[in-house]
Enzyme design. Structure first.
Site, PDB file in Angstrom:
ATOM      1  N   ALA A 177      46.632  27.435  28.841  1.00  0.00           N
ATOM      2  CA  ALA A 177      46.320  26.764  27.455  1.00  0.00           C
ATOM      3  C   ALA A 177      45.024  26.926  27.390  1.00  0.00           C
ATOM      4  CB  ALA A 177      46.871  25.333  27.662  1.00  0.00           C
ATOM      5  N   PHE A 206      36.043  36.477  42.319  1.00  0.00           N
ATOM      6  CA  PHE A 206      36.813  37.524  42.819  1.00  0.00           C
ATOM      7  C   PHE A 206      36.473  38.827  41.986  1.00  0.00           C
ATOM      8  CE2 PHE A 206      41.275  39.271  42.234  1.00  0.00           C
ATOM      9  CZ  PHE A 206      41.154  40.337  43.042  1.00  0.00           C
ATOM     10  N   ILE A 207      37.095  38.788  40.572  1.00  0.00           N
ATOM     11  CA  ILE A 207      37.110  39.952  39.797  1.00  0.00           C
ATOM     12  C   ILE A 207      35.584  40.433  39.263  1.00  0.00           C
ATOM     13  CG2 ILE A 207      38.164  41.014  37.663  1.00  0.00           C
ATOM     14  CD1 ILE A 207      40.353  39.158  37.764  1.00  0.00           C
ATOM     15  N   THR A 257      43.661  36.684  30.291  1.00  0.00           N
ATOM     16  CA  THR A 257      45.040  36.902  31.166  1.00  0.00           C
ATOM     17  C   THR A 257      46.130  36.754  30.394  1.00  0.00           C
ATOM     18  OG1 THR A 257      46.248  35.470  32.542  1.00  0.00           O
ATOM     19  CG2 THR A 257      45.012  34.261  31.165  1.00  0.00           C
ATOM     20  N   ASP A 258      47.303  37.574  30.892  1.00  0.00           N
ATOM     21  CA  ASP A 258      48.424  37.435  30.163  1.00  0.00           C
ATOM     22  C   ASP A 258      49.016  36.193  30.310  1.00  0.00           C
ATOM     23  OD1 ASP A 258      49.305  37.347  32.978  1.00  0.00           O
ATOM     24  OD2 ASP A 258      50.630  39.174  32.957  1.00  0.00           O
ATOM     25  N   GLU A 259      48.687  35.357  30.818  1.00  0.00           N
ATOM     26  CA  GLU A 259      49.433  34.005  30.961  1.00  0.00           C
ATOM     27  C   GLU A 259      49.382  33.389  29.617  1.00  0.00           C
ATOM     28  OE1 GLU A 259      49.339  31.789  34.670  1.00  0.00           O
ATOM     29  OE2 GLU A 259      48.385  33.636  35.700  1.00  0.00           O
ATOM     30  N   ASP A 262      25.251  27.168  35.193  1.00  0.00           N
ATOM     31  CA  ASP A 262      26.377  27.075  34.383  1.00  0.00           C
ATOM     32  C   ASP A 262      26.487  27.689  33.174  1.00  0.00           C
ATOM     33  OD1 ASP A 262      28.554  25.426  32.915  1.00  0.00           O
ATOM     34  OD2 ASP A 262      28.640  24.468  35.028  1.00  0.00           O
ATOM     35  N   ASN A 297      45.710  40.142  39.437  1.00  0.00           N
ATOM     36  CA  ASN A 297      45.225  41.108  40.135  1.00  0.00           C
ATOM     37  C   ASN A 297      44.837  40.612  41.576  1.00  0.00           C
ATOM     38  OD1 ASN A 297      42.047  41.874  38.320  1.00  0.00           O
ATOM     39  ND2 ASN A 297      43.923  41.484  37.456  1.00  0.00           N
ATOM     40  N   LYS A 300      42.818  28.935  28.553  1.00  0.00           N
ATOM     41  CA  LYS A 300      42.616  30.663  28.276  1.00  0.00           C
ATOM     42  C   LYS A 300      42.968  30.834  26.743  1.00  0.00           C
ATOM     43  CE  LYS A 300      40.684  33.278  30.747  1.00  0.00           C
ATOM     44  NZ  LYS A 300      39.338  33.473  31.185  1.00  0.00           N
ATOM     45  N   TYR A 357      45.989  25.716  32.526  1.00  0.00           N
ATOM     46  CA  TYR A 357      45.232  27.039  32.914  1.00  0.00           C
ATOM     47  C   TYR A 357      45.381  27.933  31.683  1.00  0.00           C
ATOM     48  CZ  TYR A 357      43.959  31.842  34.407  1.00  0.00           C
ATOM     49  OH  TYR A 357      43.405  33.335  34.168  1.00  0.00           O
ATOM     50  N   HIS A 390      56.589  26.236  36.307  1.00  0.00           N
ATOM     51  CA  HIS A 390      56.485  27.666  36.698  1.00  0.00           C
ATOM     52  C   HIS A 390      57.064  28.907  35.784  1.00  0.00           C
ATOM     53  CE1 HIS A 390      56.699  30.273  40.979  1.00  0.00           C
ATOM     54  NE2 HIS A 390      55.832  30.643  40.066  1.00  0.00           N
TER      55      HIS A 390
HETATM   56  P1  NAD Z   1      37.469  33.091  40.270  1.00  0.00           P
HETATM   57  O1  NAD Z   1      38.146  31.958  40.141  1.00  0.00           O
HETATM   58  O2  NAD Z   1      37.494  34.012  41.728  1.00  0.00           O
HETATM   59  O3  NAD Z   1      36.062  33.355  39.854  1.00  0.00           O
HETATM   60  C1  NAD Z   1      35.647  32.611  39.005  1.00  0.00           C
HETATM   61  C2  NAD Z   1      34.112  32.522  39.011  1.00  0.00           C
HETATM   62  O4  NAD Z   1      33.632  31.812  37.930  1.00  0.00           O
HETATM   63  C3  NAD Z   1      33.603  31.928  40.226  1.00  0.00           C
HETATM   64  O5  NAD Z   1      32.515  32.579  40.661  1.00  0.00           O
HETATM   65  C4  NAD Z   1      32.954  30.540  39.891  1.00  0.00           C
HETATM   66  O6  NAD Z   1      32.030  30.036  40.461  1.00  0.00           O
HETATM   67  C5  NAD Z   1      32.561  30.848  38.328  1.00  0.00           C
HETATM   68  N1  NAD Z   1      32.464  29.701  37.499  1.00  0.00           N
HETATM   69  C6  NAD Z   1      33.434  28.803  37.222  1.00  0.00           C
HETATM   70  N2  NAD Z   1      32.909  27.610  36.348  1.00  0.00           N
HETATM   71  C7  NAD Z   1      31.791  28.373  36.003  1.00  0.00           C
HETATM   72  C8  NAD Z   1      30.751  27.723  35.063  1.00  0.00           C
HETATM   73  N3  NAD Z   1      31.043  26.532  34.342  1.00  0.00           N
HETATM   74  N4  NAD Z   1      29.789  28.514  34.857  1.00  0.00           N
HETATM   75  C9  NAD Z   1      29.493  29.521  35.548  1.00  0.00           C
HETATM   76  N5  NAD Z   1      30.230  30.012  36.444  1.00  0.00           N
HETATM   77  C10 NAD Z   1      31.406  29.469  36.840  1.00  0.00           C
HETATM   78  O7  NAD Z   1      38.441  34.098  39.319  1.00  0.00           O
HETATM   79  P2  NAD Z   1      38.996  35.553  38.991  1.00  0.00           P
HETATM   80  O8  NAD Z   1      40.167  35.600  39.489  1.00  0.00           O
HETATM   81  O9  NAD Z   1      37.585  36.311  39.411  1.00  0.00           O
HETATM   82  O10 NAD Z   1      39.029  35.753  37.407  1.00  0.00           O
HETATM   83  C11 NAD Z   1      37.962  35.878  36.551  1.00  0.00           C
HETATM   84  C12 NAD Z   1      38.344  35.787  35.134  1.00  0.00           C
HETATM   85  O11 NAD Z   1      39.673  36.846  34.901  1.00  0.00           O
HETATM   86  C13 NAD Z   1      38.823  34.495  34.609  1.00  0.00           C
HETATM   87  O12 NAD Z   1      38.432  34.456  33.400  1.00  0.00           O
HETATM   88  C14 NAD Z   1      40.381  34.802  34.800  1.00  0.00           C
HETATM   89  O13 NAD Z   1      40.920  33.770  33.633  1.00  0.00           O
HETATM   90  C15 NAD Z   1      40.544  36.017  34.573  1.00  0.00           C
HETATM   91  N6  NAD Z   1      41.963  36.770  34.894  1.00  0.00           N
HETATM   92  C16 NAD Z   1      42.104  36.720  36.205  1.00  0.00           C
HETATM   93  C17 NAD Z   1      43.282  37.207  36.737  1.00  0.00           C
HETATM   94  C18 NAD Z   1      43.473  37.139  38.057  1.00  0.00           C
HETATM   95  O14 NAD Z   1      44.618  37.794  38.639  1.00  0.00           O
HETATM   96  N7  NAD Z   1      42.743  36.594  39.114  1.00  0.00           N
HETATM   97  C19 NAD Z   1      44.236  38.006  35.908  1.00  0.00           C
HETATM   98  C20 NAD Z   1      43.809  38.125  34.485  1.00  0.00           C
HETATM   99  C21 NAD Z   1      42.513  37.431  34.089  1.00  0.00           C
HETATM  100  P1  TYD Z   2      49.115  32.924  41.943  1.00  0.00           P
HETATM  101  O1  TYD Z   2      48.433  33.996  42.839  1.00  0.00           O
HETATM  102  O2  TYD Z   2      48.661  31.648  41.955  1.00  0.00           O
HETATM  103  O3  TYD Z   2      49.014  33.570  40.369  1.00  0.00           O
HETATM  104  P2  TYD Z   2      49.668  33.058  39.094  1.00  0.00           P
HETATM  105  O4  TYD Z   2      50.143  31.763  39.356  1.00  0.00           O
HETATM  106  O5  TYD Z   2      48.412  33.071  38.049  1.00  0.00           O
HETATM  107  O6  TYD Z   2      50.576  34.154  38.690  1.00  0.00           O
HETATM  108  O7  TYD Z   2      50.642  32.969  42.093  1.00  0.00           O
HETATM  109  C1  TYD Z   2      51.401  34.192  42.075  1.00  0.00           C
HETATM  110  C2  TYD Z   2      52.907  33.752  42.150  1.00  0.00           C
HETATM  111  O8  TYD Z   2      53.082  33.334  43.297  1.00  0.00           O
HETATM  112  C3  TYD Z   2      53.225  32.655  41.126  1.00  0.00           C
HETATM  113  O9  TYD Z   2      54.532  32.771  40.722  1.00  0.00           O
HETATM  114  C4  TYD Z   2      53.336  31.236  41.961  1.00  0.00           C
HETATM  115  C5  TYD Z   2      53.775  32.215  43.409  1.00  0.00           C
HETATM  116  N1  TYD Z   2      53.200  31.605  44.634  1.00  0.00           N
HETATM  117  C6  TYD Z   2      53.931  30.951  45.568  1.00  0.00           C
HETATM  118  O10 TYD Z   2      55.163  31.326  45.862  1.00  0.00           O
HETATM  119  N2  TYD Z   2      53.258  30.504  46.857  1.00  0.00           N
HETATM  120  C7  TYD Z   2      52.198  30.284  46.896  1.00  0.00           C
HETATM  121  O11 TYD Z   2      51.510  29.688  47.894  1.00  0.00           O
HETATM  122  C8  TYD Z   2      51.084  30.726  45.787  1.00  0.00           C
HETATM  123  C9  TYD Z   2      49.585  30.341  45.630  1.00  0.00           C
HETATM  124  C10 TYD Z   2      51.743  31.239  44.584  1.00  0.00           C
END
Ligand code: NAD
Ligand code: TYD
Length: 366
Positions: free
Chosen positions: A162, A12-13, A134-136, A60, A190, A164, A160, A308
């Protein structure tokens, strides 16, 4: 001109970042390395193979020979490390993959970067390993707690978070011990185009359009700080270009919302859109809105997520003052853009949720 390795660029990102960077720095070389797990999709990168400077490699991050040969042959000087297992619920169900990729995979990448960039005579003049986190890692806040700063002690609660946190520490240690040039960004939740429909916002939109229950965990009062994905990409760009080596930067949206409010907002917007655009009822006949019923009728309170975290909030003062970071998209406008994108990209969300179509895309778009 940079020569980048973007790990996880089919996620995604990562995919949003690849597009953002390609538009802004068309002369750069960028190699995307992605294992194409369930979350990584070639459909996220459609159109990119026509761009000069772009190369996709299916592999990978733990494959040290592959990464070393890419860094050397392509003379790459910048790693932007997105690749990760990223979904908290999956980390509760099956944590092993999170340790494998987020901890061991990140360490493997650091090891190779050190070997190629610090121990070889033909290393590039300079290099940067940017780690996307991540902020988590900071744990959970109460209602009156101040938002997370870069000084907030780490207190990860899910497997997750832990994993990160461990990766953040490894990145830090490779700078401190070996002198690897690193930066780290810790970002809030995001949302936006290409987000896999297992995370809250895209899942609720897909379920609303297909008439499935909208599962709200617990009482829905949990709070997240939401950021439109393009603003995250801009924040990472600022850290890469102007961040101080060895530093971490918090990136956030300054927009805290309770889950239930977000779900209700999505429902209300879908109702309005269906009433304004008659074609939607024919396109999504299973949606309650197609029959004039409120989408909110699908809201279903379900069992809470284990462990949670109650609230996340980012204090981005350091990024603002040092890097002039500022999110450009409000939650209102970003959510509107996201719903519109999902309405216009039904093929995308149906395809990423269907394995056989994914295989076809991989063959045809790599
Ligand atoms: P995502 O799950 O959408 O994408 C992860 C990507 O990594 C996928 O394309 C997957 O195929 C690839 N991948 C997984 N394991 C792999 C491996 N061993 N080798 C090569 N590629 C591999 O994740 P995202 O939401 O795009 O998040 C991207 C990064 O940003 C992550 O590190 C996540 O921790 C961080 N992040 C995400 C959020 C959010 O809200 N989504 C917020 C803050 C930080
Ligand atoms: P999520 O998008 O999984 O992100 P994160 O857990 O990394 O913050 O979830 C965002 C919030 O929404 C989280 O508090 C869990 C809640 N949630 C639901 O209530 N229902 C759902 O089906 C999902 C996926 C998340």
């Amino acid at each position: 001109m940079r020569r980048l390795l973007i790990t996880g660029g089919a996620g995604f990102i990562g995919a949003n970042f690849v597009r953002y960077w390609a538009d802004k720095y068309p002369d750069d070389r960028f190699v995307v390395l992605d294992a194409l797990t369930y979350a990584g999709n070639m459909a996220n990168l459609v159109g990119m193979s026509d761009r000069s400077g772009y190369r996709f490699v299916h592999g990978d991050i733990s494959d040290q020979d592959l990464v070393a040969s890419l860094l050397k042959e392509e003379k790459l000087d910048t790693i932007v490390h997105f690749a990760a297992e990223s979904h908290v619920d999956r980390s509760i169900h099956e944590p092993d993959a999170f340790i494998r990729t987020n901890v061991n995979g990140t360490h493997s990448l650091l090891r190779v970067a050190r070997e190629v960039w610090l121990e070889r005579d033909d290393a590039p003049d300079t290099h940067l390993f940017h780690h996307v986190s991540t902020d988590e890692v900071y744990g959970s806040l109460g209602p009156d707690d101040p938002a997370f700063t870069e000084e907030t002690p780490y207190a990860p609660n899910s497997p997750y978070a832990a994993s990160k946190a461990a990766s953040d520490h490894l990145v830090r240690s490779y700078h401190h011990t070996f002198g690897l040039r690193v930066t780290t960004s810790n970002c809030s939740n995001n949302y936006g185009p290409y987000q896999f429909p297992e995370k809250l916002i895209p899942l609720m939109i897909v379920n609303a359009l297909t008439g499935k229950p909208l599962p709200v965990y617990g009482d829905g009062s949990n709070i997240r700080d939401w950021l439109y994905v393009e603003d995250h990409c801009r924040g990472i760009e600022l850290v890469i270009n102007s961040g101080r080596v060895g530093e971490t930067y918090n990136i956030g949206g300054n927009d805290e919302r309770a889950n239930i409010d977000i779900v209700k907002e999505i429902c209300a917007r879908i109702d309005v859109l269906f009433s304004q655009r008659p074609g939607l009822a024919a396109a999504f006949p299973e949606a309650p809105a197609a029959a004039g019923r409120p989408t909110a009728s699908l809201i279903t309170f379900v069992k809470d997520r284990l462990g949670h975290d109650w609230r996340y909030a980012i204090d981005a003062t350091k990024s603002r003052s040092e890097l002039h970071y500022e999110p450009l998209e409000s939650f209102d406008s970003g959510l509107g853009r996201t719903i519109d994108w999902m309405l216009s990209n039904e093929t995308w969300w149906r395809s990423v949720m269907d394995g056989s179509y994914r295989d076809w895309l991989e063959k045809n778009y790599s």
